[in-house]
Design a protein around this motif. Sequence first.
Motif, PDB file in Angstrom:
ATOM      1  N   LYS A 353      39.377  47.014  44.507  1.00  0.00           N
ATOM      2  CA  LYS A 353      39.183  48.459  44.536  1.00  0.00           C
ATOM      3  C   LYS A 353      37.721  48.847  44.713  1.00  0.00           C
ATOM      4  N   HIS A 354      36.813  48.111  44.064  1.00  0.00           N
ATOM      5  CA  HIS A 354      35.420  48.562  44.024  1.00  0.00           C
ATOM      6  C   HIS A 354      34.486  47.791  44.967  1.00  0.00           C
ATOM      7  N   PHE A 355      34.816  46.536  45.302  1.00  0.00           N
ATOM      8  CA  PHE A 355      33.861  45.711  46.041  1.00  0.00           C
ATOM      9  C   PHE A 355      34.355  45.262  47.410  1.00  0.00           C
ATOM     10  N   PHE A 356      35.624  44.910  47.529  1.00  0.00           N
ATOM     11  CA  PHE A 356      36.101  44.244  48.737  1.00  0.00           C
ATOM     12  C   PHE A 356      36.893  45.160  49.666  1.00  0.00           C
ATOM     13  N   SER A 357      36.782  46.459  49.467  1.00  0.00           N
ATOM     14  CA  SER A 357      37.361  47.429  50.405  1.00  0.00           C
ATOM     15  C   SER A 357      36.293  48.458  50.762  1.00  0.00           C
ATOM     16  N   PRO A 358      35.178  48.015  51.339  1.00  0.00           N
ATOM     17  CA  PRO A 358      34.068  48.931  51.609  1.00  0.00           C
ATOM     18  C   PRO A 358      34.368  49.845  52.795  1.00  0.00           C
ATOM     19  N   SER A 359      33.709  50.994  52.810  1.00  0.00           N
ATOM     20  CA  SER A 359      33.833  51.913  53.935  1.00  0.00           C
ATOM     21  C   SER A 359      33.006  51.408  55.114  1.00  0.00           C
ATOM     22  N   GLU A 360      33.217  52.031  56.267  1.00  0.00           N
ATOM     23  CA  GLU A 360      32.454  51.633  57.460  1.00  0.00           C
ATOM     24  C   GLU A 360      30.959  51.843  57.240  1.00  0.00           C
TER      25      GLU A 360
END
Length: 428
Positions: A353-360
């Motif tokens: 949720k916080h680290f491995f799904s970053p925005s573009e």
Amino acid sequence: LPPAEAQALVQALRITELRDTGGKGWLRQHEYMEKLNMNAILSASKGQEQLLTELLVTYAKIPVLIGELISVEIWKHKIFPVLCQLEDFNLRNTFPIYMVLYHEASIINLLETVFFHKEICESAEDSILDLIDYCHRKLTLLAARSANAPGKWSLKSQSCACPLQLLQKQAEVMEFEISLKALAVLRFITDQVESLPLSALTRMLNTHNLPCLLVQLVEHCPWSYWDAGKLKKFENGTWHIVPPEDQLKMTKLDGQVWLALLNLLLSPECQCKYHFDGFNKSQLLKLRAFLTDVLIDQLPHLVEMQRFLSHLAVTEPAPPRKDLILEQVPVIWDHILKKNMGKWEAIAKYQVKHFFSPSEEELKHQAHRWAQTYNLDMIEALAPDKPSCRVCGAEAAKRCSRCRNEWYCTRACQVQHWQKHKAACNLM
């Protein structure tokens, strides 16, 4: 690095909480680690690594590096598999997770560079036990997998259907290379057997029986294999075909194993503590078949090993004294496991949720930071081979000033190649 910057980077090193692995603070620390790593390699190649060695000893950062190394190892074994199985994990970009996997390789590479020095080994203090355990785990894995074709550790050997499968394959290939680095670190530790604490010797010789493990590596040699009648060996990070005239040539990895065996079997400190029972004796005597004249010519110190094994074959060494020994045990691995026991899935979901799904935008910002860390001039300085001319193949000292991608030996070669290179140069 300038001395002041190197000092600041060393002071900033710390052990990351397992839950924060992959976070912004962790990524900054990984940048620091990579800068120190590249600086250490460049300094070692010029014989100028004294500054970094002094800083690591002065600020007591070797135990920190070992703690961070084991923390990432536990992440790979406990959290990474959970991440790969989460149904709600939509992996859009593998780069953030890859950097966590690569972090272990970065740390062990730095330790390999600096552990050559005796003061570094001494500054590890009690954490040397954790490092010995770490090296034993890696070498055990290496020996266990040596029955399979080592060529399977190449990314080209399999096609991956999805990014997650590619990431898992990259982790497997990286594990092989990390294990080879651990072998080098272990050999440097054995160089200092005279100054190691008693618990470290006991752990290497009796708890883990490293001499017999090293015999397995000599016997199976995971870094070489035959493929379609051609011998392939792993050197300098790649597999390459060995020409017939060089097939008996000792590689650096072979040398590391033999030097570690020399240190563990021939030093008086180890001989009086190692139990030469029937099993250990039979395993060690397997080495006699590998001690050929060609091998001894390349490493003359092996004459002493040959003499020792000949003596061992016809004698029964006295068993070690069975005094009461209070043995120290490593604490870093157990501490991290106990602290996070039963929380692996929760940590994995938190990191997704916080680290491995970053925005573009976050990915672009991080890519810009990595581009500054891994600048082109630094990468070229670390490359083992000098650049060659794009036209004639001779050693090149000049390159295109616009794209800085193509190398040439003379202005004439550059002019000759310009018509072919022009379109790519304009695009870049």
